[in-house]
Design an enzyme around this catalytic site. Sequence first.
Site, PDB file in Angstrom:
ATOM      1  N   THR A  69      -7.798  10.251   7.981  1.00  0.00           N
ATOM      2  CA  THR A  69      -7.570   8.951   7.337  1.00  0.00           C
ATOM      3  C   THR A  69      -7.395   7.823   8.354  1.00  0.00           C
ATOM      4  O   THR A  69      -6.888   6.753   8.015  1.00  0.00           O
ATOM      5  CB  THR A  69      -6.325   9.025   6.441  1.00  0.00           C
ATOM      6  OG1 THR A  69      -5.196   9.435   7.240  1.00  0.00           O
ATOM      7  CG2 THR A  69      -6.517  10.014   5.302  1.00  0.00           C
TER       8      THR A  69
ATOM      9  N   GLY B 136      -7.904   4.632  10.233  1.00  0.00           N
ATOM     10  CA  GLY B 136      -8.605   3.396   9.910  1.00  0.00           C
ATOM     11  C   GLY B 136      -8.540   2.982   8.457  1.00  0.00           C
ATOM     12  O   GLY B 136      -9.195   2.020   8.047  1.00  0.00           O
ATOM     13  N   THR B 137      -7.726   3.671   7.665  1.00  0.00           N
ATOM     14  CA  THR B 137      -7.674   3.389   6.223  1.00  0.00           C
ATOM     15  C   THR B 137      -7.262   1.945   5.941  1.00  0.00           C
ATOM     16  O   THR B 137      -7.901   1.243   5.146  1.00  0.00           O
ATOM     17  CB  THR B 137      -6.676   4.347   5.538  1.00  0.00           C
ATOM     18  OG1 THR B 137      -7.084   5.684   5.771  1.00  0.00           O
ATOM     19  CG2 THR B 137      -6.639   4.094   4.034  1.00  0.00           C
ATOM     20  N   GLY B 138      -6.183   1.477   6.582  1.00  0.00           N
ATOM     21  CA  GLY B 138      -5.699   0.123   6.322  1.00  0.00           C
ATOM     22  C   GLY B 138      -6.685  -0.939   6.749  1.00  0.00           C
ATOM     23  O   GLY B 138      -6.878  -1.948   6.049  1.00  0.00           O
ATOM     24  N   CYS B 139      -7.321  -0.730   7.895  1.00  0.00           N
ATOM     25  CA  CYS B 139      -8.330  -1.680   8.380  1.00  0.00           C
ATOM     26  C   CYS B 139      -9.494  -1.769   7.397  1.00  0.00           C
ATOM     27  O   CYS B 139      -9.970  -2.855   7.059  1.00  0.00           O
ATOM     28  CB  CYS B 139      -8.855  -1.253   9.750  1.00  0.00           C
ATOM     29  SG  CYS B 139      -7.609  -1.047  11.022  1.00  0.00           S
TER      30      CYS B 139
ATOM     31  N   LYS C 162       0.829  -1.196   0.000  1.00  0.00           N
ATOM     32  CA  LYS C 162       0.000   0.000   0.000  1.00  0.00           C
ATOM     33  C   LYS C 162       0.870   1.254   0.000  1.00  0.00           C
ATOM     34  O   LYS C 162       1.749   1.395   0.831  1.00  0.00           O
ATOM     35  CB  LYS C 162      -0.917  -0.001   1.232  1.00  0.00           C
ATOM     36  CG  LYS C 162      -1.851  -1.210   1.283  1.00  0.00           C
ATOM     37  CD  LYS C 162      -2.693  -1.230   2.542  1.00  0.00           C
ATOM     38  CE  LYS C 162      -1.861  -1.395   3.784  1.00  0.00           C
ATOM     39  NZ  LYS C 162      -2.675  -1.602   5.004  1.00  0.00           N
TER      40      LYS C 162
END
Length: 273
Positions: A211, A213-216, A179
């Site tokens: 942003t 919590g983007t990866g979750c 990512k």
Amino acid sequence: MKKVLTIAGSDSSGGAGIQTDLKTFAAIGVYGMSAITAITAQNTLGVKRVERVSASMVKDQIRAVFEDIEVDAVKIGMLSEIDIIEAVRDCMDIYRPPFVVLDPVMVSTSGFDLLNSQAKRVLLEGLIPLVDLITPNLAEAACILNLMGRGGLLIDSCESMEVAGRLISGHTGKNVLVKGGHLLDRPCDVLVTADARVYRYDHQRIETKNTHGTGCTLSSAIAANVAKGYDLEEAVFRAKDFISMAIENSLDIGRGCGPTNPMGEIYKSLGMV
């Protein structure tokens, strides 16, 4: 309805972890279930404290789901200690769900170390062999390469992300989505499949500080879309569109980095925003 299990930590501010995973599942239209691995005291300013759930309780949560409900996909997020990683590994080995995505959470965005070096190695050598997709960000990809003895690669472009993805996929035999949200120029994600195919997903940067919590959200969206029957490349494409929507509808709450909003389009349709 397809059913997806998230195994992750709890975020008291509701912007990441279990909380955002379940919102993502609901917004995409799958039934969400959860096994909590840790309780965090955090807000938009950062993580204040982490308290683990016992490994036996983590294992019992997962068992309770699998022994009663058919699981179509699993998302794994924060695993705070070695015995918890081993508990999750044992369950994945026993139940062998159709698809597992691992978001290798190692360090929070605010710099809080969520996994010690020995636990990172157990994650690489014990759990990753039982998953289908790994979704490291730039820092996590560099950490995995270091654990592999391939440290030193500067990952600062789509090209170097592809190199990192190929190295990690070649070492693990797994699909790897690197990512690039933290790239200085235009962000992109790079998917390297287990059979060495490469896909790039380019997006315009959305100018917002919110942003959290983007990866979750992204890894949960991938799991949900695979559960609904999409192949991996299409599932990632749909998940990328979904996270863009969630960032565009992010919430400016708190005094720090506010959360993405997986329910954004639903809120709009209900006239809530």
